[in-house]
Structure formats: structure tokens, C-alpha cells
Scaffold this active site. Structure first.
Site, PDB file in Angstrom:
ATOM      1  N   GLU A  54      10.474  -5.541   4.030  1.00 18.58           N
ATOM      2  CA  GLU A  54      10.541  -6.879   3.770  1.00 18.58           C
ATOM      3  C   GLU A  54      10.106  -6.885   2.149  1.00 18.58           C
ATOM      4  O   GLU A  54      10.783  -7.425   1.503  1.00 18.58           O
ATOM      5  CB  GLU A  54       9.587  -7.905   4.313  1.00 18.58           C
ATOM      6  CG  GLU A  54      10.169  -7.613   5.744  1.00 18.58           C
ATOM      7  CD  GLU A  54       9.249  -6.875   6.734  1.00 18.58           C
ATOM      8  OE1 GLU A  54       8.795  -7.440   7.830  1.00 18.58           O
ATOM      9  OE2 GLU A  54       8.638  -5.723   6.326  1.00 18.58           O
ATOM     10  N   LYS A  81       8.573  -2.136  12.850  1.00 16.78           N
ATOM     11  CA  LYS A  81       9.189  -1.653  12.006  1.00 16.78           C
ATOM     12  C   LYS A  81      10.083  -0.300  12.409  1.00 16.78           C
ATOM     13  O   LYS A  81      11.271  -0.413  11.774  1.00 16.78           O
ATOM     14  CB  LYS A  81       7.949  -1.148  10.867  1.00 16.78           C
ATOM     15  CG  LYS A  81       7.258  -2.209  10.312  1.00 16.78           C
ATOM     16  CD  LYS A  81       6.172  -1.562   9.363  1.00 16.78           C
ATOM     17  CE  LYS A  81       5.347  -2.500   8.756  1.00 16.78           C
ATOM     18  NZ  LYS A  81       4.297  -1.771   7.817  1.00 16.78           N
ATOM     19  N   GLU A 106      -4.629  -8.650  14.725  1.00 18.29           N
ATOM     20  CA  GLU A 106      -4.277  -7.253  14.184  1.00 18.29           C
ATOM     21  C   GLU A 106      -5.240  -6.188  14.291  1.00 18.29           C
ATOM     22  O   GLU A 106      -4.966  -5.299  14.876  1.00 18.29           O
ATOM     23  CB  GLU A 106      -3.719  -7.446  12.658  1.00 18.29           C
ATOM     24  CG  GLU A 106      -2.899  -6.005  12.407  1.00 18.29           C
ATOM     25  CD  GLU A 106      -2.073  -6.117  11.169  1.00 18.29           C
ATOM     26  OE1 GLU A 106      -2.456  -5.671  10.358  1.00 18.29           O
ATOM     27  OE2 GLU A 106      -0.994  -6.690  11.107  1.00 18.29           O
ATOM     28  N   HIS A 136      -4.558 -34.844  15.233  1.00 19.01           N
ATOM     29  CA  HIS A 136      -3.546 -35.308  15.619  1.00 19.01           C
ATOM     30  C   HIS A 136      -2.166 -34.532  15.724  1.00 19.01           C
ATOM     31  O   HIS A 136      -1.049 -34.716  15.940  1.00 19.01           O
ATOM     32  CB  HIS A 136      -2.901 -36.130  14.492  1.00 19.01           C
ATOM     33  CG  HIS A 136      -3.824 -37.552  14.217  1.00 19.01           C
ATOM     34  ND1 HIS A 136      -3.682 -38.641  15.012  1.00 19.01           N
ATOM     35  CD2 HIS A 136      -5.115 -37.409  13.619  1.00 19.01           C
ATOM     36  CE1 HIS A 136      -4.538 -39.658  14.600  1.00 19.01           C
ATOM     37  NE2 HIS A 136      -5.484 -38.959  13.835  1.00 19.01           N
ATOM     38  N   LYS A 151       0.694  -1.295  -0.149  1.00 19.83           N
ATOM     39  CA  LYS A 151      -0.115   0.021   0.072  1.00 19.83           C
ATOM     40  C   LYS A 151       0.639   1.427  -0.031  1.00 19.83           C
ATOM     41  O   LYS A 151       0.638   2.304  -0.810  1.00 19.83           O
ATOM     42  CB  LYS A 151      -0.907   0.170   1.163  1.00 19.83           C
ATOM     43  CG  LYS A 151      -2.042   0.846   1.213  1.00 19.83           C
ATOM     44  CD  LYS A 151      -2.785   1.003   2.467  1.00 19.83           C
ATOM     45  CE  LYS A 151      -3.959   2.003   2.340  1.00 19.83           C
ATOM     46  NZ  LYS A 151      -5.103   1.683   3.437  1.00 19.83           N
ATOM     47  N   GLY A 174      -5.065  -3.313   4.962  1.00 21.16           N
ATOM     48  CA  GLY A 174      -4.488  -4.473   4.284  1.00 21.16           C
ATOM     49  C   GLY A 174      -5.252  -5.836   4.501  1.00 21.16           C
ATOM     50  O   GLY A 174      -5.521  -6.723   3.582  1.00 21.16           O
ATOM     51  N   ARG A 175      -5.505  -6.086   5.823  1.00 18.75           N
ATOM     52  CA  ARG A 175      -6.191  -7.183   6.315  1.00 18.75           C
ATOM     53  C   ARG A 175      -7.478  -7.468   5.969  1.00 18.75           C
ATOM     54  O   ARG A 175      -8.065  -8.267   5.881  1.00 18.75           O
ATOM     55  CB  ARG A 175      -6.013  -7.518   7.670  1.00 18.75           C
ATOM     56  CG  ARG A 175      -6.513  -6.402   8.652  1.00 18.75           C
ATOM     57  CD  ARG A 175      -6.375  -6.449   9.890  1.00 18.75           C
ATOM     58  NE  ARG A 175      -6.636  -5.402  10.937  1.00 18.75           N
ATOM     59  CZ  ARG A 175      -6.145  -4.224  10.938  1.00 18.75           C
ATOM     60  NH1 ARG A 175      -5.021  -3.825  10.258  1.00 18.75           N
ATOM     61  NH2 ARG A 175      -6.578  -3.230  11.867  1.00 18.75           N
TER      62      ARG A 175
END
Length: 550
Positions: free
Chosen positions: A225, A510, A364, A395, A219, A277-278
Site C-alpha cells: 500500500e 499480505k 496488534e 451521542h 521499515k 512499527g506500533r
């Protein structure tokens, strides 16, 4: 687990009616510590399943195995009404400034609106821009699928790589996995999120550079990263004798460094400040890669399914509103019964990426320690989300689920398997039927437990769960499922009176990394740089990094 407690300050109110409801909910929570309120007795009540199951927006939701009764639900419904949750959600959909800390609207729902109704932010209708982006996605994806748009050597694209992290890929990865049964296998979709060079190395060993289209999603176009991976991509393309401008596109907001005309790419698609974003998978973030891989028509069907659940969240009454009821149950479990985690267990392999997406969506959004006025909560809110597809989960962590520290579980079932996935038979049942046998039995076992004279084989039961059913894994149902969890998350935030749209905790990491990055860069430039500006702990780690040994 606490089963007797007063309601926490994070949902207290100065409104006398709300305070009264909260006090009575606290009393209800105390009653559920009594033996006669054990789930093994509750689920045997006449017509309990009918009274605690709901249909809406194309989904079926069953809370009959939750630790609730009718008086509890009546109080929770009253709380939702007094806090005007549906009205707040409707206001959000209309463009109200609900992200108070950043003074923004939250209009992910507008990205899948086909009603033609205007949605105004600061007096301006945003729908023409959203519709324009959808049209651009349709035109571009169709051209890529037809082979009209090709790579720099004239070969049609076959691989699509999303380069992004967090909300820039998690939602798209969930939808991609869910829609895989619909794939015509003309394109393969990959994701590059982690800055670890081994992830990049593993990716490039599985693609053909000449037929790969890279989608850089950021964005702000400042996420370190993503930019590091984008640089690795550009270098990789160039060293293969290819033109990066013919193999890369950008998804970013207008005016970002990635939207600079001098930053030449094949195509740029725009994100909007009012979509976090999410919550962004129904925007260009998911729309571009999913439309290329599955066709724009499939992506639009996904959007329309999400839109249907959005309408349900706004228009269904409180007592029949699936995302709102789910949010009420979550807050009841956390704020009154004292649970600290929730598992998401889909008994359908294509939904294997659901839990990681909802993990980010909830944690978040709602992992907060202040209310909307900026006042510190006496106890932070939010719970841990984790999960794994059934039967793998059985399991993995179901020993803890049955005999360790308890947590609520959300089971998801798909009635009709994709393709012919249920034809293989074993022990007289198909594999798909085996999935259902396990899903239903696990929910039952968690609720009723098992008495045994041998304490190691005693199961206390009374462990709550919900079950969410989809008819099939159509694009519409995946959209409905996405919207269900987004709306639930937002309703939870409104209940706790927090802002589910900012994420300053992410920003802190960050900022801290920036200072360390500068120190590392200084050492790379001047080998004699001694990290003397750092505290002893951070100095140790950077010195260890450069020494290459312990």
C-alpha cells in the site's frame, strides 16, 4: 457478560504459588456477581477514592469505579510479583531478547533515553546509533524550518505529508493532533495511508506541490500500500515539473530497498529492527515529521516525558506503578470478569486520535492465540479497543454502554485547557467545565445506574471505568501518556505469557493479497486470462471487478 467463571488457561501456570493466586482470583470473580458487590455500594465505601487512586510519572489514575476490592488488588499485586513483571520490563529496557519468535530485542524505550547509559543488543551498544539519528533529525528539521532546505523550485516547504500505514503513521497522527494547540501554523502535517485513490486525490487538492515535502515511511520498504502511494506521489511530483528527489525523504531500516543509494531521495533516516512499527512514534517515524512541524525542541520534550514514564514503569513498586496497575485491571476484566472490549473516551478534542493508536497498539500486540513457547491457548487473548472523544461518544455508543452489553471505559481528562479554550460560557459554566461535568457524571452513572419502574428507563449500573488525568497537553504529558499505554500493553502481554512484539496475523493478509495481485496483473497484461487458478469465491470477486458491474 460472565461474572462467575474459573480463570482461563491462558494465564495458568505450573508454579504452585501462581496457580493458587489464580484460583483465589477466580473465587473473587464469583463473589462480584453478588448484589452486595455492585459498584453503587463499593464507591460509597469510606476513603475508597483515596485507596484506589494513584499518582506517578506525571499522571493521576483512578480505579475506584472498577469492580475490585482490596483483597482482589492484593491478589493481583501478588500475581505481578510472582510473574516478575517489572523485572521482565526492566530486562526489555536493557536489551533482553523479548521478541522470542523473531529473536529480537524491543527497545522503543531506548529511542527516548537521555541517560547516557549503554543499552546492548548482542554485545553491541545501540545508543550511539540512536543518538546519531536524533542528531540527524534535529539538524534536518532545523534546516527545513529555517528554509535552508527548499523544494526544487527554490520555495520553502509549508506542507509535510507522511506516506505510510499502520504504525508508520497512527502514532504520529495521535501526537500531531495532541500538539496542534502548540502549532505556529508555519507547516501543515498531512497523512496518506489508505491506498484508495480518493484519499490521494483529496490530499493533493489541499497542498501546493512546490512547497510540499513527502516522507515515505516503511521499515521494510516492501509494504504494498505504501509503495503504491509512493509511486503515485512520484508521478504527481514529476507531472508538475518538479524533481521528486528534492521533495521526498525516506524513513526505513538500513539495507532496505528504500535505503539503496540508487533510490535517490533528499534524505534517508533509519529505523531499527528492535523497534516495532506500533511502538515507533518516538523514533524517526514520528521524530522527522513532528520536529519539522513543531520544532525539534518540542519533539525532545515529548521524548523526555515518555522517558519519565518509562522510568516510573521500571522503578515504581507494584502497588504504585500506574501502567502495571492498569494492565492488572485489564487482565482482571478480561480473564476473570469476562469483558470483551474497552472504550477509550478522552474529554479533550486534541486527544481524538488516541483511541485509533491504542487500538492498533493493543490489538496488534496482544491479539494472540499461542503463548511464548508456541503452545496454543485454549482461548485466545486480547480485547476490542474502540473510542471517540467525549462528549461525542455520549451521542454515539453510550446507549450500549448504559443499557446494552457492558464494557469497561477509560475516561481521560485534561485539567488545564490549551490556549484560552475554556473562556466561552453557557449555563453558567465554561465549555471546558462542561466537558468535566459530563466526564464525571458519565463515570458515576455507569457505576450506580438508576432504578425505574419503567424497564426501558432502568439502568443496571455496575459498569466499570477508570479515569486518567493530565494536568495539561504539554509535549511532556503527551509523551507520558504514550509511554503509559505502551507499558500497559507490554505488561498485559507478560501477564498472559504471550509475545506482544510480533504480528504474524498482519503478514497472512499480505501473503494472501500477493496471489490475488498476481492474478489481477496477469489479467491486465492478457485480457483473456480467466482466473481459472482461483477458487470460485475469489474468482467471482475478480471477475466482478473487471466486469465493472454486478
Amino acid at each position: 457478560m460472565r461474572t462467575s467463571m474459573q480463570p482461563r488457561s491462558n494465564i495458568l501456570s505450573q508454579d504452585p504459588d501462581i496457580k493458587s493466586i489464580l484460583t483465589r482470583l477466580g473465587t473473587q470473580a464469583q463473589q462480584f456477581s453478588a448484589s452486595d458487590h455492585h459498584l453503587k455500594f463499593l464507591i460509597d465505601q469510606t476513603e475508597r477514592h483515596q485507596r484506589f487512586s494513584f499518582r506517578g510519572g506525571g499522571l493521576f489514575y483512578d480505579i475506584s469505579r472498577q469492580r475490585v476490592d482490596e483483597p482482589t488488588m492484593d491478589l493481583l499485586f501478588a500475581l505481578a510479583e510472582k510473574k516478575a513483571l517489572i523485572e521482565k520490563f526492566d530486562g526489555m529496557n536493557r536489551g533482553s531478547i523479548v521478541n522470542l519468535t523473531e529473536q529480537r530485542a524491543a527497545l522503543h524505550t531506548a529511542s527516548r533515553s537521555f541517560s547516557g547509559n549503554p543499552v546492548e543488543v548482542n554485545g553491541s551498544n545501540v545508543m550511539p546509533d540512536i543518538a546519531g539519528e536524533r542528531e540527524a533529525i534535529e539538524t534536518f528539521s532545523n534546516a527545513v524550518r529555517r528554509g535552508t532546505i527548499k523544494g526544487s523550485t527554490g520555495k520553502a516547504f509549508e506542507h509535510v505529508v507522511v506516506v505510510g500505514i499502520g504504525g508508520s503513521y497512527l502514532g504520529a497522527a495521535f501526537v500531531n493532533a495532541a500538539l496542534e494547540p502548540l502549532s505556529d501554523h508555519r507547516f501543515r502535517l498531512h497523512f496518506l495511508s489508505n491506498v484508495d485513490p480518493r484519499e490521494f486525490a483529496g490530499l493533493i487538492s489541499n497542498i501546493d506541490p512546490e512547497t510540499t515535502l513527502w516522507i515515505i515511511v516503511s521499515k521494510s520498504y516492501t509494504t504494498t500500500e505504501t509503495l503504491a502511494n509512493a509511486q503515485a506521489v512520484t508521478t504527481f511530483i514529476s507531472t508538475r515539473g518538479l524533481d521528486p528527489t528534492q521533495h521526498c525523504i525516506a524513513v526505513t531500516k538500513k539495507g532496505s530497498p528504500g535505503d539503496d543509494p540508487t533510490h535517490s531521495v533528499l534524505r534517508t533516516f533509519h529505523m531499527f529492527d528492535f523497534i516495532g512499527g506500533r511502538y515507533a512514534v518516538s523514533s524517526a517515524v514520528g521524530g522527522v515529521p513532528l520536529s519539522i512541524v513543531y520544532g525539534y525542541d518540542v519533539f525532545e520534550r515529548f521524548l523526555k516525558g515518555a522517558e519519565e514514564m518509562d522510568h516510573h514503569s521500571i522503578h515504581a513498586p507494584i502497588e504504585k506503578n500506574l501502567p502495571l496497575i492498569s494492565a492488572l485491571i485489564s487482565v482482571w476484566n478480561y480473564s476473570f470478569l469476562g469483558y470483551r472490549a474497552q472504550a477509550i473516551v478522552p474529554y479533550a478534542s486534541p486527544l481524538r486520535k488516541l483511541a485509533p493508536h491504542i487500538q492498533q497498539l493493543h490489538m496488534e500486540s496482544n491479539g494472540k492465540s499461542v503463548d511464548t513457547s508456541g503452545t496454543a491457548l485454549k482461548e485466545p487473548v486480547g480485547y476490542v479497543i474502540f473510542g471517540e472523544p467525549g462528549t461525542n461518544a455520549q451521542h454515539s455508543f453510550f446507549q450500549l454502554a448504559h443499557q446494552g452489553r457492558p464494557f469497561p471505559t477509560e475516561f481521560l481528562g485534561v485539567i488545564q485547557p490549551p490556549d484560552n479554550a475554556g473562556e466561552t460560557a453557557s449555563s453558567g459554566v465554561t465549555n471546558h467545565q462542561e466537558l468535566w461535568a459530563n466526564m464525571v457524571s458519565q463515570a458515576t452513572a455507569l457505576a450506580i445506574g438508576k432504578d425505574d419502574e419503567n424497564p426501558t428507563k432502568h439502568f443496571p449500573g455496575n459498569r466499570p471505568s477508570s479515569t486518567l488525568l493530565l494536568t495539561d497537553l504539554s509535549p511532556e504529558n503527551i509523551g507520558r501518556l504514550l509511554s503509559f499505554y505502551e507499558a500497559r500493553t507490554i505488561f498485559e502481554g507478560f501477564l498472559w505469557d504471550i509475545n506482544p512484539f510480533d504480528q504474524f496475523g498482519v503478514e497472512l493478509g499480505k501473503t494472501t493479497a500477493r496471489g490475488l495481485r498476481e492474478e489481477i496483473a496477469a489479467k491486465n497484461k492478457e485480457p483473456d486470462h480467466d482466473f481459472s487458478n482461483l477458487d470460485p469465491i475469489n474468482r467471482f470477486y475478480l471477475e466482478t471487478l473487471f466486469s465493472g458491474k454486478l
